[in-house]
Design a protein around this motif. Structure first.
Motif, mmCIF file in Angstrom:
data_model
loop_
_atom_site.group_PDB
_atom_site.id
_atom_site.type_symbol
_atom_site.label_atom_id
_atom_site.label_comp_id
_atom_site.label_asym_id
_atom_site.label_seq_id
_atom_site.Cartn_x
_atom_site.Cartn_y
_atom_site.Cartn_z
ATOM 1 N N PRO A 300 3.440 -13.227 -2.255
ATOM 2 C CA PRO A 300 4.384 -12.814 -1.208
ATOM 3 C C PRO A 300 4.853 -11.372 -1.355
ATOM 4 O O PRO A 300 4.957 -10.635 -0.370
ATOM 5 N N VAL A 301 5.155 -10.948 -2.592
ATOM 6 C CA VAL A 301 5.638 -9.578 -2.807
ATOM 7 C C VAL A 301 4.498 -8.577 -2.594
ATOM 8 O O VAL A 301 4.689 -7.512 -2.002
ATOM 9 N N ALA A 302 3.305 -8.930 -3.063
ATOM 10 C CA ALA A 302 2.142 -8.060 -2.838
ATOM 11 C C ALA A 302 1.881 -7.894 -1.347
ATOM 12 O O ALA A 302 1.635 -6.786 -0.859
ATOM 13 N N GLN A 303 1.954 -8.987 -0.617
ATOM 14 C CA GLN A 303 1.713 -8.946 0.829
ATOM 15 C C GLN A 303 2.728 -8.043 1.522
ATOM 16 O O GLN A 303 2.409 -7.348 2.484
ATOM 17 N N ALA A 304 3.967 -8.056 1.017
ATOM 18 C CA ALA A 304 5.031 -7.253 1.630
ATOM 19 C C ALA A 304 4.933 -5.775 1.274
ATOM 20 O O ALA A 304 5.250 -4.917 2.100
ATOM 21 N N LEU A 305 4.469 -5.442 0.054
ATOM 22 C CA LEU A 305 4.586 -4.067 -0.437
ATOM 23 C C LEU A 305 3.269 -3.322 -0.617
ATOM 24 O O LEU A 305 3.261 -2.090 -0.635
ATOM 25 N N ALA A 306 2.166 -4.027 -0.776
ATOM 26 C CA ALA A 306 0.893 -3.361 -1.066
ATOM 27 C C ALA A 306 0.209 -2.871 0.206
ATOM 28 O O ALA A 306 0.310 -3.496 1.267
ATOM 29 N N ALA A 307 -0.516 -1.754 0.077
ATOM 30 C CA ALA A 307 -1.298 -1.253 1.207
ATOM 31 C C ALA A 307 -2.460 -2.186 1.508
ATOM 32 O O ALA A 307 -2.876 -2.338 2.656
ATOM 33 N N GLN A 308 -2.991 -2.825 0.456
ATOM 34 C CA GLN A 308 -4.076 -3.779 0.637
ATOM 35 C C GLN A 308 -4.007 -4.846 -0.448
ATOM 36 O O GLN A 308 -3.728 -4.543 -1.610
ATOM 37 N N VAL A 309 -4.254 -6.087 -0.059
ATOM 38 C CA VAL A 309 -4.290 -7.199 -1.012
ATOM 39 C C VAL A 309 -5.638 -7.903 -0.863
ATOM 40 O O VAL A 309 -6.013 -8.312 0.238
#
Length: 381
Positions: A300-309
């Motif tokens: 969830p945090v990666a999806q919110a903050l990363a340019a790409q997951v």
């Protein structure tokens, strides 16, 4: 609608002839906690004040044990309902104990003389709200957070069947916020005290509430259990979130993701990467993350903050395609932050990616972030 301990029927509230909320129909049993959530200005305080008879409803009815509140005198209502609102209480030379004791006035008669039983209830109420050490202090010389707890003690002194609170945790630090809400929850269960309150802390609302009423810009939107309210994407819509993001499952709110192409690849998973993601966000460094399952704690945090997951659905298996995509992203970034070094037997793909990433791995992460932050600042000059 079934008969509840407390209920409203087609209640319309507002000011003069201008309605703020229309046709509010809700019910609450003894010992339940109802929380109002929604954006500022939507009408939460107006609804609470109307239930408390501080504002005259424009239509509809409010009932307590099937008795309409409009027919109760102020004295009768004070024995059934207590109110803790954000309005300042003005006192002259009153100690905290005297403020709390004023909650017994519905029972003391016109002279306000406290009996031994009244004093016992005052002491018990102060103990329950952790303000006993303040009893001799001037109410006007304590902190806002302490005042809030003193006012709760005063409300409990009334021995009400239902208590209304408007943003009761606004001035409390995290310790007293948790203690305050835990006290309310305990009282609700032990004394069958019904609670109606408004809260801004959505994580707390989700945890403490038996029912939640959602008030949006256009009126009542949802009413139900936390599980019925916190569905995917709903809170984002309710609060019209356009900057940053809100994750309904964890109730985590995140600031906007950094703009630009990823500068670093983060190898994470099992909750190991969340703080690194937030550290990179604070530094304004765009990043990519992989390889994560969509049920992973980091997702969830990666999806919110990363340019790409680079993500894999929970029912699928990580394969060569995911590995190849992650390798290509690492080669483009030329920098890797490793948040975990051990992998389960079924994570062979990530274990292989870890071995490949060693060539690009940043050994001193803090130093690298500081260096990149300096570059980003120069670009913004």
């Amino acid at each position: 609608m079934a008969d509840y301990f407390f209920q409203t029927k087609q209640l319309t509230v507002g000011y003069q002839v201008l309605p703020v909320l229309k046709d509010v129909t809700i019910g609450l049993n003894k010992g339940e906690i109802l929380t109002l959530i929604g954006p500022n200005g939507a009408g939460k305080s107006t609804l609470l004040k109307s239930i408390a008879k501080q504002l005259k409803p424009l239509g509809g009815s409010v009932y307590l044990e099937q008795q309409e509140l409009a027919g109760l005198s102020g004295h009768e209502l004070a024995k059934k309902m207590a109110v803790v609102f954000t309005d300042k209480l003005y006192t002259e030379m009153m100690t905290c104990e005297e403020v709390v004791a004023s909650g017994r006035y519905p029972y003391t008669g016109r002279f306000g003389i406290l009996s031994d039983e009244d004093r016992r209830i005052v002491e018990e109420s102060m103990d329950m709200t952790c303000v006993s050490e303040l009893k001799g202090k001037d109410y006007n010389k304590i902190s806002d957070g302490q005042r809030q707890r003193v006012l709760l003690a005063r409300a409990l002194c009334q021995q009400p069947e239902i208590i209304l609170l408007d943003e009761p945790t606004s001035y409390l630090d995290i310790r007293y916020k948790l203690e305050f809400l835990a006290t309310l929850q305990r009282l609700a269960k032990e004394k069958q005290l019904s609670v109606i309150m408004s809260l801004h802390e959505l994580d707390m609302a989700k945890r403490i509430s038996d029912r939640i009423l959602c008030i949006g810009r256009d009126g009542i939107e949802r009413y139900g259990t936390p599980e019925e309210i916190f569905t995917e994407g709903y809170i984002t819509e309710l609060f019209n979130i356009r900057t940053g993001s809100f994750e309904d499952g964890s109730t985590d709110a995140e600031l906007p993701k950094p703009i630009g192409e990823p500068e670093v690849f983060v190898l994470a998973g099992s909750g190991s990467g969340r703080e690194t993601f937030r550290k990179l966000q604070r530094a304004g460094i765009a990043f990519a993350v992989g390889i994560l399952y969509t049920h992973d704690l980091d997702y969830p945090v990666a999806q919110a903050l990363a340019a790409q997951v680079i993500a894999v659905e929970s029912a699928e298996a990580m394969g060569e395609a995911h590995y190849k995509e992650a390798r290509q992203m690492i080669e483009r970034c030329q920098h890797v932050i490793v948040c975990r070094e051990k992998f389960a037997p079924w994570e062979k793909v990530n274990a292989g990616l870890y071995r490949y990433a060693e060539t690009y791995r940043e050994k001193n992460v803090e130093e690298w972030i500081d260096k990149q932050t300096g570059k980003n600042l120069k670009r913004g000059e």
